[in-house]
Scaffold this motif. Structure first.
Motif, mmCIF file in Angstrom:
data_model
loop_
_atom_site.group_PDB
_atom_site.id
_atom_site.type_symbol
_atom_site.label_atom_id
_atom_site.label_comp_id
_atom_site.label_asym_id
_atom_site.label_seq_id
_atom_site.Cartn_x
_atom_site.Cartn_y
_atom_site.Cartn_z
ATOM 1 N N ALA B 966 2.701 -5.579 -1.244
ATOM 2 C CA ALA B 966 3.350 -4.291 -1.560
ATOM 3 C C ALA B 966 3.153 -3.304 -0.413
ATOM 4 O O ALA B 966 2.190 -3.411 0.348
ATOM 5 N N MET B 967 4.085 -2.359 -0.320
ATOM 6 C CA MET B 967 3.978 -1.359 0.753
ATOM 7 C C MET B 967 2.786 -0.455 0.525
ATOM 8 O O MET B 967 2.490 -0.099 -0.625
ATOM 9 N N THR B 968 2.165 -0.051 1.594
ATOM 10 C CA THR B 968 1.125 0.974 1.483
ATOM 11 C C THR B 968 1.823 2.329 1.356
ATOM 12 O O THR B 968 3.045 2.433 1.541
ATOM 13 N N THR B 969 1.052 3.337 1.100
ATOM 14 C CA THR B 969 1.638 4.683 0.982
ATOM 15 C C THR B 969 2.367 5.068 2.262
ATOM 16 O O THR B 969 3.492 5.575 2.228
ATOM 17 N N ASP B 970 1.707 4.813 3.368
ATOM 18 C CA ASP B 970 2.323 5.165 4.649
ATOM 19 C C ASP B 970 3.629 4.412 4.849
ATOM 20 O O ASP B 970 4.628 4.972 5.301
ATOM 21 N N GLU B 971 3.591 3.148 4.499
ATOM 22 C CA GLU B 971 4.801 2.354 4.690
ATOM 23 C C GLU B 971 5.927 2.839 3.768
ATOM 24 O O GLU B 971 7.087 2.874 4.165
ATOM 25 N N ARG B 972 5.555 3.224 2.585
ATOM 26 C CA ARG B 972 6.553 3.702 1.633
ATOM 27 C C ARG B 972 7.192 5.010 2.139
ATOM 28 O O ARG B 972 8.405 5.196 2.092
ATOM 29 N N LEU B 973 6.333 5.881 2.643
ATOM 30 C CA LEU B 973 6.853 7.142 3.191
ATOM 31 C C LEU B 973 7.769 6.873 4.376
ATOM 32 O O LEU B 973 8.836 7.471 4.503
ATOM 33 N N ALA B 974 7.315 5.952 5.229
ATOM 34 C CA ALA B 974 8.134 5.628 6.401
ATOM 35 C C ALA B 974 9.477 5.071 5.958
ATOM 36 O O ALA B 974 10.526 5.424 6.513
ATOM 37 N N ALA B 975 9.455 4.210 4.956
ATOM 38 C CA ALA B 975 10.712 3.626 4.469
ATOM 39 C C ALA B 975 11.603 4.702 3.857
ATOM 40 O O ALA B 975 12.818 4.701 4.044
ATOM 41 N N ASP B 976 10.986 5.640 3.145
ATOM 42 C CA ASP B 976 11.754 6.748 2.560
ATOM 43 C C ASP B 976 12.467 7.548 3.639
ATOM 44 O O ASP B 976 13.664 7.799 3.578
ATOM 45 N N TYR B 977 11.682 7.964 4.632
ATOM 46 C CA TYR B 977 12.275 8.820 5.678
ATOM 47 C C TYR B 977 13.286 8.048 6.508
ATOM 48 O O TYR B 977 14.329 8.574 6.888
ATOM 49 N N ALA B 978 12.970 6.778 6.789
ATOM 50 C CA ALA B 978 13.891 6.004 7.625
ATOM 51 C C ALA B 978 15.175 5.686 6.855
ATOM 52 O O ALA B 978 16.260 5.716 7.426
ATOM 53 N N GLY B 979 15.044 5.420 5.574
ATOM 54 C CA GLY B 979 16.204 4.966 4.808
ATOM 55 C C GLY B 979 17.013 6.081 4.186
ATOM 56 O O GLY B 979 18.212 5.917 3.934
#
Lengths: 502, 1105
Positions: B966-979
């Motif tokens: 599963a994505m970490t918090t940082d990865e989730r945030l990065a995916a949110d902003y990137a996507g």
């Protein structure tokens, strides 16, 4: 069965290395190499001190200028080519079988070193010696040795120093390497990134079939690479055949004899190398770097490719005599273009033609005497400047004759040089003129026909022409008077008798 | 050609201006002035394929006492191509149709010329030069006098290529079109042999056909020296350099406007050729004073006149506007005011104009398009009654005369703000439909050479290489063109160029002379001209670059000069937001809302005073936030001032701070002169509005209404520097006569000058303030609807969607993530309560924050029942058609069971779109999806369906767990902003709060309570970087965290030391001194450190220079 063994050399940040290997004074300075068209240059390579100063790849020039003390050098393709040749030269001392695996800004090659133990010792020793040899040539490179071609390549690209990977330890050795060493395209790289797959070890751990169903058959190859199990068919590079000779002088040379002495030897070498491949020299490019940063470049193109050393040297001598370098020479280079040596079959009834090499020498001599731009065929220029033309080399035209003009035109007999005359004016119109010998009385004058141009340069002109019918004691003549307004001489004007109408 | 000046008078009938676009080198004004200097009584302007410059030419010629004849060079495709050098001469001439010169003898001729140009311009499918045919010439020949042209004319080419017989036929054809007395064979003498040879042929032709000859000089520039500019323009036109242009350039400098004596001498052998110029000039009776323009008559019922019809509509409007109990006390005053206005409107004959604008507004109302008048129209009670504007001029005591007065001699100007985008285009197309393609058109916008464009193109023409060009044009970017003429030279010297070097000096000289020369024609952003009859008889129309648009050949100032009326239909993003709110609020809040009757709400003003203005129109910028607590608005007029005061004009003019100090009672209210008290009382003695400047001029310098009007026009226009200077002299003279001292004079002049570029009329400020108030009201009372509207109308405003969402969450709005099961294409509101709670420790929205930050929330109960669902439009890379397919499938057969189900039912979705949905977390609600990475793993297979042949062999989805973690918090945030560019979860800083607290780093909210702490440290995400031109190198950063926005100020030194960190780092720790001035808190940075970013998402900060 022979055991495969490969050594990979990777010189990272090669644009910076190529520039700095010749600049020992910049060794500890922070240096960034810029590429791109001004003003949009970006940093494409940099050395370690620059990185420590905060510089990074893809920074704009403006951003790089903001870093104190950072030296910025434009990327030089020529320097990199020469440096690459030097690096490969070093590598060939250890194995004749090389494969170029350069990627991005790194220069890399893999050597097939199977069976070299008796020459260079065990792989560790070979790697040490190879690294030392590269260091002496001014390169910092990492070296990895493995029985798997790609393992050696990937490991060298991602680590520093020397790594020798024992057999069957490939996947362990690669496990922690970042995924970007695979050099994936943007799309799969992005997919792995959002999957959270960052290392080769993580990639290797994914189930193969699931991976293939999702990313296609290429995924099997990537996984195999990550496991260090990807086979490879070695593709040794064919050394590029270039006819180049460079010679840098210890001290600047200003004697043409010394120059020609060296040039003669260079021509000998070039001719010998070309002859060995049954080629002749179709052209010679003389490249010299002069004191003060200027570059001297001349091209000598004989009428037919030749291997006549004396003839080539004579052409070179005449070229240098016609265009002597304006400063002492620091470096001289000769680059030759190879051509097929032609043999002309003489026909019994063919007209006698001058020998091409003799014609070349004659034209070169004429140019040396008269000037480069004073021998050839005249060609009109696209300008309003009266009588403007330039000379181009003689070319045998496809059609022998130009079509005749539809209407008969007036012919002019141009005076060369034009005859200065003193002109008597009434208003702005000439009424009489003298050429120091005769006095002409103007019967009729038509004009002025004015042209001017090139006002943006020092080469500007402003003339007016008058077609006049004049009478002398010898009879009447129709002639063309020209008044040149000298732009740079306080607007003074000079009258000349330019031509007579036939 | 012989010399000997004659006395015959000569008038130049063939002069082209720079409005021939790169084919001539002098402004029309320069030609008129030169004609005056040469004592030429008249001059004809004939530009290539258009009448682009005639308005300016006419205006200037009138001033110079020169009769302005109007004509054009018309390209005709029916003839052979233009003359080029002989084939044996090397040249680069492209093939082009030859051009005839047509001069307008009468109004009918002018109308024909306009129609002719329109005909061939509109025949093109896109913006293009175009060319007329002989049939066109025949159809529109009446009232025109035709001259055959010089070397660009058809006879020159035909004589050279086909001989005299063909030329004779051509001349006969032209005679049959224009009639014997209206065709003149044109003779020009530019000291060229070939031309003289041609002249002799033309003379023989004229004799044999009994046609008159006429002398012209085919003028391309006013003075000899301008030949250089023409050569540069020629190089630019042919995309080459001067060195390579060759014969394309002029052969000499003989195409200037020549003196009468000079032409008489040149044509001494042909006196009739020069005499004919006078004869033709006398025949050219038409001038632009007699344009024949009529504003369309509004259709009215039988038995009504436009005036009576307007009066009735206004009476109805007054009752509607002022009939409510709240405004009933103004009713009598309003009636008196509209009576006064209607009387003037009737007198000036403007009723039709008001009715037509009213019709457009009614169209908007009928089609649910929000429209509001801005600008000076807001001074009019009639406009208010007709619902054209929304500002009550009676209640606000606005000056009607600023909009319309008897002495102005000019048409009223009404600008309408419309929701930007499709709806504005809908209104524009409605106007086209109503008045016809040839009855309405956009006004033009003349693109002229300015500093950088001139520097670049002149540099190219002079053959500078890219590097030099980059240095030189980069230098120009910083030039102040509004200063004295030598500014450029001074800048060159400062940048290390030797301005005395001949080549640089020539470059400099050419750049300066190129200034303001027209480059090409663009389209004005919203100005539409409407005409009673056919607009194409008044001014030529042509295609605009934008499909479906036509544009006239004059810009808005030309239109104003010649009395053409335009209606500006401008796009405003906030109007679209307000319109969305009006639609959303009744549905979700069960309330109707009328923007015209919003109450004055103290809660709204309290919010404004706290600078809690993110997302609000006009008052959300950093500078507004810094000043609004000082201004502390408590009533609508305060907001009007607030909107107007944070502008470069008042700031440069040093008006802002005095006003603020007076507002806070820190400075005494004084007046530059006692007589100004009535004028400036409302703004505490500080001049802020154009209306005040007008009144000041009338009061202190005894300007007449007309003079004051001229002053107003001068300060509002770009090409008014010279006029401003003239007027300043008159202003000072007037003040001196009225006994006003030099110091007071300086202050008054400074106040007026600073408005030269940025003047703001009070009525305009009021219109904007109304929208600002509406946006503030909606944000305070209908937060969910307002934010929904904002998010659906991006890009607009000062802040990115991510900042708007975080601000809304801090105000208690629940924002739900994008979900393929629930989201629509736009963002929507959802009514049901949910369990979307964030841990309070992460600083997410919740009662704690609501209590501390937003205690005034009147709609709290409604808001807590509403949540905002982010729309599918925020997923980057998802096509609208694919989203529509999702919605259709969902509406048709219910929600999706799994990713396979989604992929099967919506085949329009490609793999990339599925990945985008999964990456943004939009598939998380589907069954069998454990987390985002699981979705990503599944979509890769679902997104690559096998063909029918291999379907059986394809491995089935085994349901095995994903091998991805599963994505970490940082990865989730990065995916949110990137996507998506946003995140609906906690703010990235919230995850670091605990660690930051341990380091003693404060949050934005905590700053407000640390007044006694001089040195602080703060961390956050950079959402805005500003380096305004008025701030002398100071840089302003806005740092956002989960509690709010902190303001950081960087001195120029600190910025220079940390330039890279400031410009490249997204998350910063700033240490510095805390400053709190009357509630405006900011940190004056001393050190800046990059903060290990919790996300590697894209840089979302908006940078403003």
């Amino acid at each position: 069965m022979k055991q495969d063994l490969y050594a990979c050399i990777t010189a990272a940040e090669f644009p910076a290395q190529a520039l700095l290997r010749l600049r020992s004074d910049l060794e500890s300075e922070p240096v960034a190499v810029l590429e791109g068209r001004p003003p949009l240059e970006t940093v494409c390579s940099l050395n370690r001190p620059a990185r420590l100063k905060g510089a990074a790849l893809h920074m704009t020039r403006l951003e790089a200028e903001g870093i104190q003390g950072l030296r910025q050098i434009p990327r030089s393709e020529e320097t990199e080519t020469a440096a690459r040749a030097a690096l490969l030269e070093c590598a060939t001392h250890f194995s004749p079988r090389l494969e170029d695996v350069s990627r991005g800004t790194a220069c890399a090659c893999v050597l097939d070193i199977a069976g070299t133990e008796r020459l260079f010792g065990p792989p560790e020793t070979l790697a040490e010696r190879l690294r030392a040899s590269l260091a002496s040539a001014g390169f910092r490179a990492s070296i990895a040795v493995s029985a798997n071609f790609h393992t050696a390549r990937l490991k060298a690209a991602a680590t520093r120093g020397i790594t020798v990977i024992p057999p069957h330890q490939e996947s362990t050795a690669l496990g922690k390497l970042p995924l970007d060493v695979l050099g994936l395209d943007a799309e799969p790289a992005e997919t792995f990134a959002i999957w959270g797959i960052r290392t080769l070890g993580e990639l290797a751990a994914l189930p193969e079939i699931d991976l293939i169903t999702r990313l296609g058959p290429q995924a099997a190859e990537w996984r195999s690479l990550a496991l260090g199990a990807q086979p490879h068919t070695f593709q040794p590079i064919e050394p590029e055949f270039t006819l180049k000779e460079f010679c840098a002088f210890d001290t600047p040379v200003d004697q043409s004899d010394s120059l020609l002495f060296v040039a003669a030897r260079m021509i000998d070498c070039l001719v010998a190398r070309a002859s060995a491949r049954a080629f002749a020299l179709a052209s010679l490019v003389l490249h010299m770097e002069l004191e003060g940063g200027r570059v001297y470049r001349r091209v000598i193109r004989p009428a037919t490719p030749t291997i006549d050393r004396k003839f080539l040297l004579k052409l070179l001598q005449l070229e240098i005599a016609a265009h002597p370098p304006q400063a002492a020479v620091l470096l001289v280079g000769l680059t030759a273009e190879a051509g097929q040596s032609s043999k002309v079959q003489l026909g019994l009834f063919a007209p006698q033609m001058p020998e091409p090499s003799r014609l070349d020498v004659t034209i070169a001599r004429l140019k040396a005497i008269a000037g480069e731009d004073r021998v050839g065929s005249p060609v009109l220029e696209d300008t309003h400047r009266p009588g403007s033309f330039h000379l181009e080399s003689f070319v045998v035209a496809d059609s022998a004759f130009a079509p005749p003009a539809e209407h008969p035109r007036l012919a002019l007999r141009r005076m060369r040089p034009a005859v200065p005359v003193r002109v008597e004016l009434r208003g702005l119109k000439p009424v009489a003129f003298h050429d120091n010998q005769r006095c002409f009385k103007v019967v009729a004058a038509y004009g002025p026909w004015k042209t001017s141009g090139c006002w943006w340069s020092s080469d500007g002109w402003n003339t007016e022409e008058w077609d006049v019918l004049a009478e002398t004691t010898a009879g009447s003549v129709a002639c063309l008077l020209v008044r040149n307004h000298q732009l740079s001489n306080n607007g003074r004007s000079v009258w000349q008798l330019e031509a007579y109408y036939d | 050609m012989t010399d000997g000046a004659g006395d015959a008078e000569y008038i130049e009938l063939h002069a082209a201006s720079a409005f021939s676009f790169l084919a001539a080198a002098s402004q029309p004004e320069a030609l008129a002035e030169r004609a005056q200097q040469l004592n030429m009584p008249a001059l004809a302007l004939a530009d290539r394929n258009g009448l682009y410059g005639v308005a300016r030419f006419h205006t200037m010629a009138k001033k110079c006492g020169v009769r302005a004849h109007i004509g054009a060079e018309i390209a005709v495709s029916s003839f052979t191509t233009q003359l080029t050098p002989a084939s044996w001469l090397p040249h680069q001439f492209p093939a082009a149709p030859p051009r005839l010169l047509l001069l307008c003898a009468s109004q009918a001729g002018y109308q024909n010329l306009c129609q002719l140009i329109t005909r061939f311009k509109m025949r093109e499918t896109a913006k293009a030069e175009g060319a007329a045919t002989l049939d066109d010439l025949e159809e529109f020949s009446a009232g025109l006098i035709c001259l055959t042209g010089g070397d660009e004319g058809p006879l020159a080419a035909t004589l050279a290529r086909e001989g005299s017989q063909a030329a004779r036929k051509q001349a006969q054809r032209l005679t049959s079109i224009y009639g014997c007395g209206n065709l003149y064979l044109e003779l020009q003498r530019h000291h060229q042999r070939e031309e003289e040879c041609r002249n002799q042929s033309l003379l023989r032709l004229a004799e044999s056909l009994s046609l008159p000859v006429i002398a012209t000089n085919g003028v391309r520039y006013a003075t000899e020296k301008d030949r250089e500019i023409l050569d540069v323009l020629t190089s630019i036109r042919h995309h080459t350099s001067l060195d390579r242009a060759g014969r394309l350039l002029s052969s000499n400098d003989a195409r200037e406007l020549r003196r009468t004596q000079c032409m008489a001498a040149l044509f001494a052998d042909l006196p009739e050729a020069t005499a004919n110029t006078r004869i033709v000039s006398d025949r050219l009776e038409f001038t632009l004073d007699n344009l024949g323009y009529e504003f369309p008559h509004a259709p009215v019922p039988d038995g009504e006149t436009m005036d009576s019809f307007l009066e009735k509509r206004v009476a109805e409007g007054v009752l509607k506007r002022y009939g409510s109990p709240a405004k009933r006390h103004l009713l009598a005053k309003a009636r008196a005011q509209v009576a006064h206005e209607l009387k003037l409107i009737a007198k000036l004959g403007f009723a039709g104009y008001f009715l037509i604008v009213w019709e457009i507004v009614r169209y908007c109302q009928q089609h649910g398009i929000l429209a509001q008048g801005r600008g000076s129209a807001a001074n009019s009670a009639v406009c208010y009654a007709l619902e054209i504007t929304a500002v009550d001029p009676v209640g606000m005591e606005l000056l009607f005369e600023r909009f319309l007065n008897e002495n102005r001699g000019e048409w009223p100007d009404i600008d309408l703000d419309l929701p930007s985008g499709d709806q504005r285009e809908q209104v524009i197309q409605h106007v086209y439909e109503r008045y016809g393609q040839l009855g309405a058109a956009m006004t033009a916008n003349v693109i002229s050479y300015r500093g950088r464009s001139a520097a670049r193109e002149v540099g190219k023409a002079l053959g500078f290489d890219d590097d030099q060009l980059a240095r030189l044009s980069g230098l120009v970017g910083h030039w102040e063109w509004r200063g004295e003429n030598d500014t450029m030279a001074r800048n060159f010297q400062q940048a290390g160029f030797d301005a005395r070097h001949p080549r640089i000096a020539k470059y400099l000289d050419l750049c300066m002379r190129m200034q303001n020369l027209p480059r090409h024609l663009g389209q004005h952003s919203g100005g539409m001209v409407i005409c009673a009859g056919m607009l194409n008889r008044v001014v030529p129309l042509e295609r605009a670059s934008m499909p479906g648009r036509t544009v006239i050949q004059w810009d808005k100032e030309d239109c104003a000069d010649l009395g053409l009326i335009k209606v500006d239909l401008l796009g405003l993003g906030m109007m679209a937001v307000l319109k969305d709110c009006i639609e959303i609020i009744p549905t979700h809040y069960k309330k109707e809302i009328d923007l015209a009757t919003l109450p004055e709400d103290p809660v709204v003003y309290q919010t404004l005073c706290k600078a809690d203005t993110v997302g609000m129109f006009q008052v959300e910028s950093r500078a507004q936030m810094a000043s609004i607590p000082h201004n502390a608005p408590t009533r609508f007029y305060d907001l009007v001032v607030q909107v107007a005061i944070i502008r470069p004009g008042p700031i440069v003019g040093k008006m802002m701070h005095p006003y603020m100090r007076r507002r806070q009672g820190k400075e005494e209210v004084t007046y530059a002169h006692p007589s100004l008290e009535p004028v400036l009382k409302r703004t505490l003695g500080v001049p802020l509005f154009q209306e005040q400047l007008l009144r000041m001029a009338m009061t202190v310098a005894s300007f007449t209404g007309a003079e004051a009007e001229e002053l107003r026009r001068a300060v509002g226009m770009r090409r008014s520097m010279q006029r401003m200077k003239d007027l300043e002299g008159r202003l000072r003279d007037g003040m001196t006569r009225n006994g006003i001292g030099p110091e007071a004079q300086d202050n008054i002049v400074q106040g007026i000058s600073s408005f030269a570029m940025y003047g703001f009329p009070e009525s305009h400020a009021a219109s904007f303030a109304l929208i600002a108030y509406a946006s503030a009201y909606l944000k305070v009372h209908y937060l969910a609807a307002f934010i929904c509207g904002l998010l659906n109308n991006q890009p607009m405003g000062f802040y990115s969607p991510s900042v708007l969402i975080k601000d809304a969450q801090r105000h208690g709005l629940r924002v739900r993530p994008i979900c393929v099961q629930h989201s629509q294409w736009p963002c929507t509101l959802e009514a049901a309560l949910d369990n979307l709670n964030f841990p309070a420790t992460l600083g997410a929205p919740g009662p704690m924050l609501l209590g501390t930050r937003d205690s005034n929330h009147s709609q709290q109960s409604t808001e807590t029942n509403l949540s905002l669902r982010i729309g599918l439009n925020y997923i980057k890379g998802l096509r609208q058609s694919s989203a529509a397919a999702i919605l259709e499938a969902r509406n048709h057969a219910g929600v999706f069971a799994s990713i396979d189900d989604l992929a099967r039912r919506v085949p329009a979705l490609n793999r990339k779109e599925l990945v985008a949905l999964a990456s943004a977390g939009a598939l998380n609600a589907l069954d069998e999806v454990a987390h985002r990475r699981d979705a990503l793993w599944q979509v890769e297979q679902a997104g690559r369906p096998v063909g029918p042949l291999l379907r059986r062999a394809a491995p089935a989805n085994t349901g095995a767990p994903t091998p991805l973690r599963a994505m970490t918090t940082d990865e989730r945030l990065a995916a949110d902003y990137a996507g998506t560019g946003i995140t609906t979860g906690p703010h990235p800083m919230a995850y670091q709060r605990e660690s930051l607290r341990q380091q003693g780093i404060l949050s934005a909210h905590e700053l407000e309570t640390r007044a006694g702490t001089p040195n602080v440290r703060i961390a956050g995400r950079v959402i805005c970087r500003q380096r305004p031109g008025t701030a002398k190198g100071f840089v302003f950063l806005s740092l956002e965290d989960e509690t709010g926005i902190a303001n950081i100020i960087l001195t120029p030194d600190v910025f220079e030391q940390n330039r890279l960190i400031v410009t490249r780092t997204r998350f910063l720790i700033v240490a510095g001194k805390l400053q709190n001035q009357d509630g405006v808190v900011h940190v004056k940075a001393q050190t800046l450190t990059p903060l290990g970013g919790p996300t590697n998402g894209p840089d979302q900060a908006r940078n403003f220079q």
